[in-house]
Enzyme design. Sequence first.
Site, PDB file in Angstrom:
ATOM      1  N   HIS A 155      -0.004  -0.954  -0.056  1.00  0.00           N
ATOM      2  CA  HIS A 155       0.011  -0.132  -0.185  1.00  0.00           C
ATOM      3  C   HIS A 155       1.236   1.173  -0.367  1.00  0.00           C
ATOM      4  CE1 HIS A 155      -3.321  -2.777   1.473  1.00  0.00           C
ATOM      5  NE2 HIS A 155      -2.047  -3.276   2.761  1.00  0.00           N
ATOM      6  N   SER A 276      14.599  20.689 -16.915  1.00  0.00           N
ATOM      7  CA  SER A 276      13.535  21.805 -17.195  1.00  0.00           C
ATOM      8  C   SER A 276      13.416  23.179 -17.136  1.00  0.00           C
ATOM      9  CB  SER A 276      12.775  22.061 -15.300  1.00  0.00           C
ATOM     10  OG  SER A 276      12.423  23.207 -15.540  1.00  0.00           O
ATOM     11  N   LYS A 282      16.191  20.802 -11.407  1.00  0.00           N
ATOM     12  CA  LYS A 282      15.357  20.085 -11.192  1.00  0.00           C
ATOM     13  C   LYS A 282      16.222  18.818 -12.113  1.00  0.00           C
ATOM     14  CE  LYS A 282      11.653  19.350 -10.829  1.00  0.00           C
ATOM     15  NZ  LYS A 282      10.481  19.236 -11.861  1.00  0.00           N
ATOM     16  N   GLU A 289       8.977   7.731 -16.814  1.00  0.00           N
ATOM     17  CA  GLU A 289       8.209   8.526 -17.116  1.00  0.00           C
ATOM     18  C   GLU A 289       7.362   8.155 -18.331  1.00  0.00           C
ATOM     19  OE1 GLU A 289       8.001  13.078 -16.080  1.00  0.00           O
ATOM     20  OE2 GLU A 289       9.273  12.408 -14.468  1.00  0.00           O
TER      21      GLU A 289
END
Length: 456
Positions: A155, A276, A282, A289
């Site tokens: 979980h 970024s 970043k 992704e």
Amino acid sequence: MPLWGGRFSQSLDQQAWQLNASIQFDCRLAALDVRGSQAWAGALGQAGVLTPAESVQIIAGLETIQNEFGEQRFAFEESDEDIHTAVERRLGELIGPLAGKLHTGRSRNDQVATDIRLWLLETAPVLEESLRGLQAVLLKRAENDFGVIMPGYTHLQRAQPILLSHWWLSHFWPLQRDSQRLGQLSARSSVMPLGAAALAGTSFPIDRSALAAKLGFNSTSANSLDAVSDRDFAAEFLFWTALTAVHLSKLAEEIVLFTSAEFHFFELDDAFATGSSLMPQKKNADVFELTRGKAGTLIGRLTGMLCMLKGLPSTYDKDLQEDKLAIFEAYDTLAAVLPVIAKALETVHIFPEIMTAAVTPDMMATDLADHLVSQGVPFREAHDLVGLAIKHAKKQGKILDSLELAEYQHISPFFGPEIYQVLKAENSLIRHNISGGTAPEAVKKQIEIARQALSV
Ligand code: ARG
């Protein structure tokens, strides 16, 4: 002029032609189409439909075309509707009217079904190779990172300590199943439709078994109506790509999490991270992704194929032309993703101290309950007693291993001084010594089994 122009008095509308044409994507089947045609010309010769000289001449003309494709010299023309017609058009230019005999007893319906099965048989090993490359990286990481302890989650909550090697290998085994499935579906796809012709079977005495053997198929289709419409192999392949992508997506999701500042278990090598355009600090895991995102696209391709097939009556319908777009894209996607994630994982930096520090004593609560069980306490009761200890510790602002023994014994006399050893992560690991478990000894055996599975 298309191949089928005889009965028409007007040429096809230009935009309708564009819509109908498949040359933009089936040109990818060029080499296989020529190979299939050469085998067909040989079979027509064997059957006495072509004289030996005609057969030889056609095969030689096709060889020239094969070389043109190989050297990227083949000149496509506006009028080439698909790869099959382009090859036949070119053959006519090379050997004259004799080219017109090649399509005897054959239809593009059995031809295209044959081509794409050949494509699958040819490309599956390429994916298999990339898959094994990724598995080899996961195995190597499990070997090299041996001994590092990290939290295991259910979980997405901290659950029990595990070895990082165990985690690496948890992503090895799904790919092992994918690899087996790919082999099985390739074997099932090795059925030759050629000879089914348009739908009723060819009327010439072709030795289909010999032709199948020549093209490398294991068997021949049993029903000509089924042969020209069967795209089970394409659907299976798309399911395979979707499921493999789902496995990769799960791995990718964990990498995205673990490289976040919140976890900080991993850091991607600069070669596999992106920045970024706005925020200079970043470092993003775009590669993972995208892997996760593309799984959605591949599931969509599978769904699209099944929806396309479900509406069709028996035999060939032009809807089937869409099959190639789906399988080519699915193949290209995985062929692009697999090697990149393999390299990204090979070079990912790990922070063992941070991972180990994330293993808190409460994660050994189950071990504590199991310990009470070994003292004869029924598990349900043991679970309750440890629960009470946790509640008590929380109230005192303490954690399990900072409670005094007296406090424990107040809850139950079964808690003895040895519990402080039980609450150590290393000891928890050792106790999970069952085949498939996370104990160092068990994981060593697992590494051995994985090595054998990969045969390295
Ligand atoms: N380009 C077609 C396809 O990809 C080839 C088969 C065409 N057959 C036909 N009867 N029009 O499916």
